[in-house]
Design an enzyme around this catalytic site. Structure first.
Site, PDB file in Angstrom:
ATOM      1  N   GLY A  41       0.847  -1.183   0.000  1.00 51.11           N
ATOM      2  CA  GLY A  41       0.000   0.000   0.000  1.00 51.11           C
ATOM      3  C   GLY A  41       0.886   1.238   0.000  1.00 51.11           C
ATOM      4  O   GLY A  41       2.085   1.126  -0.195  1.00 51.11           O
ATOM      5  N   ASP A  47     -12.017   7.035  -9.242  1.00 51.28           N
ATOM      6  CA  ASP A  47     -12.796   6.662 -10.424  1.00 51.28           C
ATOM      7  C   ASP A  47     -11.947   6.994 -11.642  1.00 51.28           C
ATOM      8  O   ASP A  47     -11.530   8.141 -11.808  1.00 51.28           O
ATOM      9  CB  ASP A  47     -14.102   7.478 -10.423  1.00 51.28           C
ATOM     10  CG  ASP A  47     -14.998   7.107 -11.601  1.00 51.28           C
ATOM     11  OD1 ASP A  47     -16.212   7.344 -11.503  1.00 51.28           O
ATOM     12  OD2 ASP A  47     -14.472   6.578 -12.601  1.00 51.28           O
ATOM     13  N   TYR A 136     -15.956  -4.661 -25.985  1.00 50.78           N
ATOM     14  CA  TYR A 136     -14.665  -4.878 -25.314  1.00 50.78           C
ATOM     15  C   TYR A 136     -13.549  -4.977 -26.359  1.00 50.78           C
ATOM     16  O   TYR A 136     -12.541  -4.269 -26.281  1.00 50.78           O
ATOM     17  CB  TYR A 136     -14.747  -6.168 -24.505  1.00 50.78           C
ATOM     18  CG  TYR A 136     -13.462  -6.667 -23.916  1.00 50.78           C
ATOM     19  CD1 TYR A 136     -12.948  -7.914 -24.283  1.00 50.78           C
ATOM     20  CD2 TYR A 136     -12.765  -5.941 -22.970  1.00 50.78           C
ATOM     21  CE1 TYR A 136     -11.786  -8.404 -23.719  1.00 50.78           C
ATOM     22  CE2 TYR A 136     -11.600  -6.423 -22.405  1.00 50.78           C
ATOM     23  CZ  TYR A 136     -11.124  -7.655 -22.788  1.00 50.78           C
ATOM     24  OH  TYR A 136      -9.959  -8.135 -22.244  1.00 50.78           O
ATOM     25  N   LYS A 140     -10.548  -2.301 -27.294  1.00 51.74           N
ATOM     26  CA  LYS A 140      -9.136  -2.702 -27.158  1.00 51.74           C
ATOM     27  C   LYS A 140      -8.371  -2.455 -28.468  1.00 51.74           C
ATOM     28  O   LYS A 140      -7.197  -2.106 -28.457  1.00 51.74           O
ATOM     29  CB  LYS A 140      -9.029  -4.158 -26.708  1.00 51.74           C
ATOM     30  CG  LYS A 140      -9.358  -4.341 -25.221  1.00 51.74           C
ATOM     31  CD  LYS A 140      -8.416  -3.534 -24.326  1.00 51.74           C
ATOM     32  CE  LYS A 140      -8.658  -3.769 -22.857  1.00 51.74           C
ATOM     33  NZ  LYS A 140      -7.743  -3.005 -21.991  1.00 51.74           N
ATOM     34  N   ILE A 166      -6.593 -15.196 -19.001  1.00 46.22           N
ATOM     35  CA  ILE A 166      -5.653 -15.291 -17.881  1.00 46.22           C
ATOM     36  C   ILE A 166      -6.303 -16.060 -16.741  1.00 46.22           C
ATOM     37  O   ILE A 166      -7.443 -15.789 -16.354  1.00 46.22           O
ATOM     38  CB  ILE A 166      -5.220 -13.895 -17.404  1.00 46.22           C
ATOM     39  CG1 ILE A 166      -4.571 -13.115 -18.555  1.00 46.22           C
ATOM     40  CG2 ILE A 166      -4.242 -14.008 -16.222  1.00 46.22           C
ATOM     41  CD1 ILE A 166      -3.402 -13.793 -19.226  1.00 46.22           C
TER      42      ILE A 166
HETATM   43  C1  VAH Z   1     -12.568 -12.257 -21.478  1.00 45.75           C
HETATM   44  N1  VAH Z   1     -10.798 -13.038 -20.011  1.00 45.75           N
HETATM   45  O1  VAH Z   1     -12.885 -13.447 -21.558  1.00 45.75           O
HETATM   46  C2  VAH Z   1     -11.180 -11.942 -20.888  1.00 45.75           C
HETATM   47  C3  VAH Z   1     -10.148 -11.858 -21.935  1.00 45.75           C
HETATM   48  C4  VAH Z   1      -9.280 -13.545 -23.381  1.00 45.75           C
HETATM   49  C5  VAH Z   1     -10.396 -12.652 -23.167  1.00 45.75           C
HETATM   50  O2  VAH Z   1      -9.783 -10.576 -22.238  1.00 45.75           O
HETATM   51  O3  VAH Z   1     -13.278 -11.340 -21.833  1.00 45.75           O
END
Ligand code: VAH
Length: 314
Positions: A41, A47, A136, A140, A166
């Site tokens: 820490g 936010d 998403y 990205k 991951i």
């Molecule tokens: C997802 N675990 O499933 C995340 C990842 C490999 C995709 O970015 O959305």
């Protein structure tokens, strides 16, 4: 490969479970062949949409590196597109601007989700058509392009890795399409049974958390002149639910998997690569994964102390 780093201070923005969180960490690296990261820490919370607060944390704590993880993942993003657009895009703008203004070294992860159904799948190269079908994935691809733009336009030291799914034992899954590969371990240990929401043959690139963290630290520590790109694929292993279940059965012979396919998640998984070509990362900054499927399963089950727990249960 790892040079001992002076203690330095970085800002890590964590993936939000509700409002976007930015938490400040300080860390020090030990000189060794493996980066030992001690995250201590104080943890400050903000936010990621609050630019002034982010700026204040960076300035008051003399932050030099910024790791930006705040984002809604694939499944969570499709369930709340306006929030995903705000956190993943507006939040990125704030982070890019504070990093450029204060000359920070900035890491932002990308993902296999940045590829789409028209991308090569097996393997997907570093550079190819990217037309993802999730907010998403779109956010990205935008992250990759904006980071590269800020690098050339403002000299921002932007570094980015396309993560596979991951897998870690110390956290609950968080709204991703690859969540099954984490949940399976929790359920296998708790009940010995797991219902999978992807089809048995859905093969996807995956990586154990220790390889992910090490890759992130190594690309951030790489000499600038060794990087030929701002965004790299990194790859470790690929498996399907049935292949993962077979490996779990070697440890837990009573384990049972069943399937109840979620068509929305399956369509997302079908649009993603099955493997990534990470030859550029291996050539430019010496990337090499340590964990394949057997090592992953052993590590995940050992983390939970499952062998003793299941023995007691039987
Ligand atoms: C997802 N675990 O499933 C995340 C990842 C490999 C995709 O970015 O959305």
């Amino acid at each position: 490969r790892w040079t001992s780093g002076l203690p330095f201070r970085f800002l890590g923005t964590s993936s939000p479970q509700s409002p976007a969180d930015a938490s400040f960490h300080s860390a020090s690296f030990s000189g060794a062949d493996r980066p030992q990261v001690l995250i201590t820490g104080p943890f400050l919370y903000a936010d990621v949409l609050d630019y002034k607060r982010l700026r204040e944390i960076v300035v008051n704590n003399r932050v030099t590196w910024l790791f930006h993880y705040s984002a809604l993942l694939s499944a969570a993003g499709e369930a709340n597109v306006p929030l995903a657009r705000a956190v993943n895009v507006t939040g990125l703008h704030n982070v890019l601007d504070v990093a450029a203004e204060y000359h920070l070294r900035l890491f932002v992860p990308s993902t296999i989700g940045a590829f789409g159904p028209t991308s090569p799948r097996n393997p997907a190269p570093d550079l190819c058509t990217q037309r993802p079908r999730t907010i998403y994935g779109v956010s990205k691809v935008y992250t990759e392009l904006m980071g590269e733009y800020y690098y050339y336009r403002y000299g921002l030291d932007f570094r980015c890795l396309r993560y596979p799914g991951i897998i870690s034992a110390d956290s609950q899954p968080g709204g991703g399409t690859t969540d099954y590969a984490v949940q399976i371990f929790h359920d296998a240990i708790r009940s010995g049974k797991f219902e999978c929401n992807l089809k048995a043959s859905a093969r996807l690139p995956m990586m154990y958390i220790q390889d992910c963290l090490r890759a992130t630290l190594e690309v951030m520590d790489a000499p600038a002149e060794s990087l030929s790109m701002r965004t790299y694929n990194i790859n470790a292993m690929s498996f399907s639910p049935e292949e993962l279940a077979r490996e779990v059965l070697k440890h837990l012979p009573e384990f049972q998997i069943s399937y109840s396919v979620d068509p929305v998640l399956q369509a997302i998984a079908d649009s993603w690569p099955m493997t990534l070509d990470d030859s550029s990362a291996r050539k430019d900054w010496g990337w090499k994964h340590d964990f394949d499927l057997p090592e992953l399963v052993t590590a995940m089950l050992n983390f939970h102390g499952s062998d003793t727990r299941v023995a007691q249960a039987n």
